[in-house]
Design an enzyme around this catalytic site. Structure first.
Site, mmCIF file in Angstrom:
data_model
loop_
_atom_site.group_PDB
_atom_site.id
_atom_site.type_symbol
_atom_site.label_atom_id
_atom_site.label_comp_id
_atom_site.label_asym_id
_atom_site.label_seq_id
_atom_site.Cartn_x
_atom_site.Cartn_y
_atom_site.Cartn_z
ATOM 1 N N GLY A 80 17.745 7.294 -1.494
ATOM 2 C CA GLY A 80 16.902 7.091 -2.659
ATOM 3 C C GLY A 80 15.416 7.084 -2.357
ATOM 4 O O GLY A 80 14.986 7.329 -1.227
ATOM 5 N N ASP A 238 23.187 8.368 -3.123
ATOM 6 C CA ASP A 238 24.414 8.299 -2.333
ATOM 7 C C ASP A 238 25.190 7.007 -2.575
ATOM 8 O O ASP A 238 26.431 7.022 -2.607
ATOM 9 C CB ASP A 238 24.141 8.510 -0.840
ATOM 10 C CG ASP A 238 23.012 7.661 -0.278
ATOM 11 O OD1 ASP A 238 22.583 6.697 -0.958
ATOM 12 O OD2 ASP A 238 22.552 7.955 0.841
#
Length: 492
Positions: A80, A238
């Site tokens: 991120g 993820d």
């Protein structure tokens, strides 16, 4: 019988993979068809991602998938907070910074002068970490305003890579939610807040929820890869993909997405934003299907990975299995650290820092590799217990099971310690959680799976889940260790 094939591009902080997921109507199988390093680069005083190299590797994965019989869709998930700027012609203005770049050291003081921390958290619900997108943007405006001035659009890492494949500019919700730039309640950009920092509204692209079609491959990409696949906006952070694949039944469960980081939390229908959640450092990231991931970023296996790198620099090469065996042979609960202490965040001599921490706090100083790794695993497990107890206090609910997914499930000792320290049952697996969440969202978008619960049911049927029961005989020792841990973090 269904025989759908999708390609998951799973990019981690040190490596990336292309994995074909095949669904036969009842189970999912995975086949890794391309693996490649993701080596960030130090250059000109900065720490950067080699983004165009990653694009090349993604195209190679699609080409390999074509040679393996072809795929229908592609989904990309990454870490991120990081992003790249595009100019008015659609070209990348500069390589995206790595979130561990030093330009955001002490940036919070600069930001809080314009936007108090209480207000920032109250809008976004995101814990304060100096690499959050909002802080990186503030650093850009302070240190290189000419880049921001010449930027037409900003795209987060998976959105940027998807743009290079399709030409379409979108901000997928889960990835955008990681960096304290969204309003947690509206699930859209917090423009009034961002404008207080001088961040332009027109930099951002429209938010799209997981499962939406991004677009077909550009003609040049089709020619390079021989593929007519379409790109799906999966849950592209993820951890969001990993949580989607947690093979839990019901709603009251804890999860840990275990890898370089340990992302530990719950799935919720509403954000949890309060003075207590802010004080405890809990974050409200976006999930698929209108959910929120109420979680804490815990410094995970980075501690062991960086220790191993240091030993390699010293000429000692040792496998993770060998390290686990050495740790198991070491005395229990001799040394405890706070794994989230800022001392352990940068790369470098991790064993030396752990010894320094133990020396400074008046504990047994670990003498060898086994004692270092045992200290890491036990300290992580105590942090898991703390996180579980705080989540129960914040929500008023009980969470009797911890589901650990991801590569960290290979560390069986850590899973057992997590059960022992917390007094909770631990269910570990699947290992390939992120890729499975990526593939599952593509299957949902294709109409093959009806939604979240069916995806989790199929995953439970497809992969082995290992159960660890807490060892009651060691409970008193863990309780004593936990009391020492609370003292270290200033809660006792």
């Amino acid at each position: 019988m269904s025989n759908r094939k999708m390609l998951a591009i799973d990019l981690g902080a040190s490596s990336g993979r292309g994995i074909i997921g095949a669904y036969n109507g009842s189970t999912i199988t995975l086949d890794e068809i391309h693996r490649f390093p993701n080596d960030p680069v130090h250059a000109a005083g900065g720490f950067w991602w080699d983004t165009l190299r990653l694009l090349h590797e993604i195209k190679t994965a699609i080409l390999n998938a074509t040679h393996a019989g072809g795929i229908e869709t592609v989904g990309i998930d990454t870490w991120g907070v990081d992003y790249g700027y595009l100019d008015k012609t659609g070209n990348l203005l500069s390589n995206p910074y790595h979130y561990r770049d030093s330009r955001t050291d002490n940036i919070t003081e600069h930001v809080f002068k314009k936007l108090p921390w209480e207000e920032l958290y109250g809008v976004t619900g995101i814990q304060s970490m100096n690499f959050n997108t909002v802080y990186q943007l503030a650093a850009d405006l302070r240190d290189r305003p000419w880049v921001v001035e010449n930027a037409d659009k900003l795209l987060f890492t998976p959105d940027l890579l998807g743009y290079f494949l399709t030409g379409e500019k979108r901000s997928e919700y889960t990835i955008a939610s990681t960096g304290a730039v969204l309003d947690a309640k509206t699930r859209d950009f917090a423009f009034p807040m961002l404008e207080k920092l001088g961040i332009r509204r027109d930099l951002f692209c429209p938010i799209t929820e997981p499962g939406a079609m991004l677009g077909g491959l550009l003609p040049g990409v089709k020619e390079e890869t021989g593929s007519n696949a379409r790109v799906i906006n999966i849950a592209s952070h993820d951890t969001a993909s990993a949580v989607l694949s947690v093979p839990a039944e019901g709603e009251d469960f804890l999860y840990i997405s275990s890898g370089t980081w340990s992302l530990m939390g719950i799935e919720s229908k509403d954000p949890v934003i309060s003075d207590a959640s802010r004080a405890y450092g809990f974050t409200n990231e976006g999930g698929a299907f209108g959910t929120y991931r109420i979680l804490k970023n815990i410094m995970g296996l980075w501690l062991e990975q960086e220790s191993r790198r240091q030993w390699k620099r010293e000429g000692i090469t040792v496998s993770f299995d060998e390290l686990s065996a050495m740790a198991m042979a070491s005395k229990p609960l001799q040394s405890i650290i706070n794994p989230d202490d800022e001392l352990f965040s940068p790369a470098g001599d991790m064993p030396g820092r752990i010894r320094e921490y133990c020396r400074r706090t008046g504990q047994h100083v670990p003498e060898n590799m086994g004692e270092i790794v045992r200290c890491i695993f036990e300290s992580l497990s105590l942090r898991y217990r703390w996180t579980a107890e705080k989540l129960e206090a914040l929500t008023g609910r009980k969470y009797p099971v911890i589901n650990i997914v991801g590569g960290g499930t290979k560390e069986e000792m850590l899973s057992q310690f997590a059960a022992d320290a917390s007094g909770r049952v631990v269910c570990a697996g699947p290992v390939e959680a992120t890729a499975l969440g990526n593939i599952s969202m593509q299957l949902i978008a294709a109409g093959e799976l009806s939604g979240l619960q069916e995806a989790r049911s199929v995953i439970r049927s497809s992969f082995e889940i290992k159960t660890y029961q807490p060892d009651t005989a060691s409970r008193a020792a863990w309780d004593d260790g936990y009391a020492r841990f609370l003292k270290l973090i200033g809660e006792n």
